[in-house]
Design a protein around this motif. Structure first.
Motif, PDB file in Angstrom:
ATOM      1  N   THR A   1       0.738  -1.098  -0.006  1.00  0.00           N
ATOM      2  CA  THR A   1      -0.001   0.134  -0.068  1.00  0.00           C
ATOM      3  C   THR A   1       0.755   1.264   0.144  1.00  0.00           C
ATOM      4  O   THR A   1       2.079   1.208   0.279  1.00  0.00           O
ATOM      5  CB  THR A   1      -1.093  -0.137   1.216  1.00  0.00           C
ATOM      6  OG1 THR A   1       0.000   0.131   2.578  1.00  0.00           O
ATOM      7  CG2 THR A   1      -1.792  -1.293   1.384  1.00  0.00           C
ATOM      8  N   GLU A   2       0.447   2.446  -0.071  1.00  0.00           N
ATOM      9  CA  GLU A   2       1.025   3.679  -0.120  1.00  0.00           C
ATOM     10  C   GLU A   2       1.758   3.847   1.175  1.00  0.00           C
ATOM     11  O   GLU A   2       2.684   4.172   1.318  1.00  0.00           O
ATOM     12  CB  GLU A   2       0.118   4.652  -0.419  1.00  0.00           C
ATOM     13  CG  GLU A   2       0.760   5.998  -0.534  1.00  0.00           C
ATOM     14  CD  GLU A   2      -0.220   7.251  -0.980  1.00  0.00           C
ATOM     15  OE1 GLU A   2      -0.091   7.695  -1.976  1.00  0.00           O
ATOM     16  OE2 GLU A   2      -1.065   7.582  -0.085  1.00  0.00           O
ATOM     17  N   ASP A   3       0.745   3.650   2.366  1.00  0.00           N
ATOM     18  CA  ASP A   3       1.175   3.616   3.675  1.00  0.00           C
ATOM     19  C   ASP A   3       2.569   2.720   3.735  1.00  0.00           C
ATOM     20  O   ASP A   3       3.494   3.099   4.579  1.00  0.00           O
ATOM     21  CB  ASP A   3       0.090   3.263   4.669  1.00  0.00           C
ATOM     22  CG  ASP A   3      -0.899   4.315   4.788  1.00  0.00           C
ATOM     23  OD1 ASP A   3      -0.712   5.426   4.365  1.00  0.00           O
ATOM     24  OD2 ASP A   3      -1.904   4.134   5.632  1.00  0.00           O
ATOM     25  N   ASP A   4       2.604   1.535   3.304  1.00  0.00           N
ATOM     26  CA  ASP A   4       3.687   0.822   3.220  1.00  0.00           C
ATOM     27  C   ASP A   4       4.837   1.606   2.731  1.00  0.00           C
ATOM     28  O   ASP A   4       5.908   1.436   3.308  1.00  0.00           O
ATOM     29  CB  ASP A   4       3.517  -0.577   2.649  1.00  0.00           C
ATOM     30  CG  ASP A   4       2.373  -1.536   3.392  1.00  0.00           C
ATOM     31  OD1 ASP A   4       2.095  -1.473   4.313  1.00  0.00           O
ATOM     32  OD2 ASP A   4       1.924  -2.250   2.495  1.00  0.00           O
ATOM     33  N   LEU A   5       4.811   1.784   1.545  1.00  0.00           N
ATOM     34  CA  LEU A   5       5.969   2.370   0.751  1.00  0.00           C
ATOM     35  C   LEU A   5       6.365   3.682   1.433  1.00  0.00           C
ATOM     36  O   LEU A   5       7.592   3.990   1.143  1.00  0.00           O
ATOM     37  CB  LEU A   5       5.395   2.518  -0.679  1.00  0.00           C
ATOM     38  CG  LEU A   5       5.136   1.283  -1.239  1.00  0.00           C
ATOM     39  CD1 LEU A   5       4.514   1.585  -2.780  1.00  0.00           C
ATOM     40  CD2 LEU A   5       6.289   0.342  -1.480  1.00  0.00           C
ATOM     41  N   THR A   6       5.624   4.526   2.128  1.00  0.00           N
ATOM     42  CA  THR A   6       5.786   5.859   2.601  1.00  0.00           C
ATOM     43  C   THR A   6       6.187   5.785   3.948  1.00  0.00           C
ATOM     44  O   THR A   6       6.698   6.825   4.730  1.00  0.00           O
ATOM     45  CB  THR A   6       5.130   6.747   1.991  1.00  0.00           C
ATOM     46  OG1 THR A   6       3.727   6.399   2.680  1.00  0.00           O
ATOM     47  CG2 THR A   6       4.686   6.694   0.566  1.00  0.00           C
ATOM     48  N   TRP A   7       5.683   4.955   4.931  1.00  0.00           N
ATOM     49  CA  TRP A   7       5.803   5.025   6.386  1.00  0.00           C
ATOM     50  C   TRP A   7       6.502   3.850   7.011  1.00  0.00           C
ATOM     51  O   TRP A   7       6.913   4.002   8.153  1.00  0.00           O
ATOM     52  CB  TRP A   7       4.372   5.002   6.769  1.00  0.00           C
ATOM     53  CG  TRP A   7       3.699   6.203   6.920  1.00  0.00           C
ATOM     54  CD1 TRP A   7       2.710   6.789   5.737  1.00  0.00           C
ATOM     55  CD2 TRP A   7       3.744   7.378   7.659  1.00  0.00           C
ATOM     56  NE1 TRP A   7       2.476   8.225   6.377  1.00  0.00           N
ATOM     57  CE2 TRP A   7       3.112   8.381   7.417  1.00  0.00           C
ATOM     58  CE3 TRP A   7       4.771   7.483   8.997  1.00  0.00           C
ATOM     59  CZ2 TRP A   7       2.840   9.572   7.869  1.00  0.00           C
ATOM     60  CZ3 TRP A   7       4.653   8.904   9.533  1.00  0.00           C
ATOM     61  CH2 TRP A   7       3.736   9.723   9.152  1.00  0.00           C
ATOM     62  N   ILE A   8       6.447   2.786   6.301  1.00  0.00           N
ATOM     63  CA  ILE A   8       6.999   1.516   7.236  1.00  0.00           C
ATOM     64  C   ILE A   8       8.260   1.685   8.081  1.00  0.00           C
ATOM     65  O   ILE A   8       9.098   2.108   7.275  1.00  0.00           O
ATOM     66  CB  ILE A   8       6.998   0.215   6.255  1.00  0.00           C
ATOM     67  CG1 ILE A   8       6.927  -1.149   7.095  1.00  0.00           C
ATOM     68  CG2 ILE A   8       8.163   0.085   5.341  1.00  0.00           C
ATOM     69  CD1 ILE A   8       6.422  -2.221   6.339  1.00  0.00           C
ATOM     70  N   ARG A   9       8.247   1.148   8.983  1.00  0.00           N
ATOM     71  CA  ARG A   9       9.795   0.780   9.707  1.00  0.00           C
ATOM     72  C   ARG A   9       9.640  -0.487  10.226  1.00  0.00           C
ATOM     73  O   ARG A   9      10.488  -1.420  10.168  1.00  0.00           O
ATOM     74  CB  ARG A   9       9.894   1.813  10.781  1.00  0.00           C
ATOM     75  CG  ARG A   9      10.569   3.205  10.415  1.00  0.00           C
ATOM     76  CD  ARG A   9      11.187   4.217  11.153  1.00  0.00           C
ATOM     77  NE  ARG A   9      11.447   5.238  10.891  1.00  0.00           N
ATOM     78  CZ  ARG A   9      10.809   6.448  10.780  1.00  0.00           C
ATOM     79  NH1 ARG A   9       9.747   6.388  11.260  1.00  0.00           N
ATOM     80  NH2 ARG A   9      11.368   7.615   9.953  1.00  0.00           N
ATOM     81  N   GLY A  10       8.531  -0.786  11.292  1.00  0.00           N
ATOM     82  CA  GLY A  10       8.711  -1.942  11.892  1.00  0.00           C
ATOM     83  C   GLY A  10       8.483  -3.317  11.023  1.00  0.00           C
ATOM     84  O   GLY A  10       7.725  -3.250  10.164  1.00  0.00           O
ATOM     85  N   GLY A  11       9.409  -4.264  11.241  1.00  0.00           N
ATOM     86  CA  GLY A  11       9.117  -5.369  10.517  1.00  0.00           C
ATOM     87  C   GLY A  11       9.980  -5.309   9.145  1.00  0.00           C
ATOM     88  O   GLY A  11      10.311  -6.346   8.499  1.00  0.00           O
TER      89      GLY A  11
END
Length: 259
Positions: free
Chosen positions: A183-193
């Motif tokens: 998702t857009e959130d994955d690509l722009t926000w992710i850190r954990g995991g």
């Protein structure tokens, strides 16, 4: 060859230096991937975005990915949103730690900001939580001051880019999930995991978002956010014949796994 620039965060002087280093290494028309977060914390968000738009308009082969800070800026101007569930501290975009205040100050004059917030130091101190009256007044000012072209540009730029057997994203990936399902959130926000994973992603992933003291090659991913948003030096990098190098005034330095 392919060049890459991490998070700029509104420091146009740092961006100009990075572009000069790239031009000296590979020429004025070198292909560059920018990893997003062009706004917030630094004083020159407006000029940073305009520099990138001007480069693309001039025909430079520049790919500009979009980061979470760019999206927060866009959402505030278009929707009046200052909060995001991804921010664990609960701070809003207009808190000085997030840096939305400096982005607005790059577009809106000091007198108008003072009238909207009642503060002389909004550009430095921010305003979070933001009273409803000030929030509405700031959004109205932003809608008048921010060029529609800047907002459209943020909306239209890609969230990832694939080339040279590499995947470029702002933040990272959900490990083990196909790219088409990210998702857009994955690509722009992710850190954990993500940043603690040593999994083979099937391609080398190049990202920013998580600030370091200096770019690092982790074997399965390369983090090029050298912390310009926190006053450190923006470090451009180049991929040449399958090998990565960082650039400075002395030339190239090899960027090797955990080296």
């Amino acid at each position: 060859m392919l060049y890459c620039v991490g998070d700029v965060h509104g420091f146009t002087g740092q961006l100009d230096r990075a572009l000069q280093l790239i031009e000296a290494d590979g020429g004025v028309d070198s292909p560059i991937v920018f990893l997003g977060d062009y706004v917030d914390r630094g004083p020159d968000a407006k000029d940073t975005i305009q520099t990138l738009i001007d480069g693309q308009t001039a025909g430079r082969p520049w790919t500009c990915l979009i980061g979470n800070h760019d999206l927060m800026f866009w959402r505030f101007v278009t929707r009046g949103i200052t909060q995001d569930a991804h921010i664990a501290s609960g701070k809003g975009w207009l808190h000085h730690r997030l840096g939305g205040n400096t982005t607005l100050a790059s577009y809106i004059g000091a007198e108008d900001l003072r009238a909207a917030t009642g503060l002389d130091g909004f550009a430095i101190d921010g305003l979070d939580p933001t009273p409803a009256g000030a929030l509405n007044a700031l959004q109205e000012l932003a809608q008048k001051a921010v060029p529609q072209k800047h907002l459209d540009w943020i909306a239209e730029q890609p969230r990832y880019f694939e080339t040279h057997e590499h995947l470029f994203v702002h933040a990272g990936l959900r490990v083990g999930v196909p790219l088409a399902e990210q998702t857009e959130d994955d690509l722009t926000w992710i850190r954990g995991g993500w940043i603690d994973s040593d999994a083979d992603h099937g391609t080398m992933v190049v990202h920013g978002h998580t600030a370091l003291e200096f770019p690092q090659h982790h074997g399965n991913r390369i983090n090029l956010d050298a912390g310009a948003g926190y006053g450190r030096t923006l470090v451009p990098a180049v991929l040449d014949a399958g090998k990565w190098f960082t650039l400075d005034e002395k030339g190239r330095t090899a960027l090797t796994p955990n080296g």
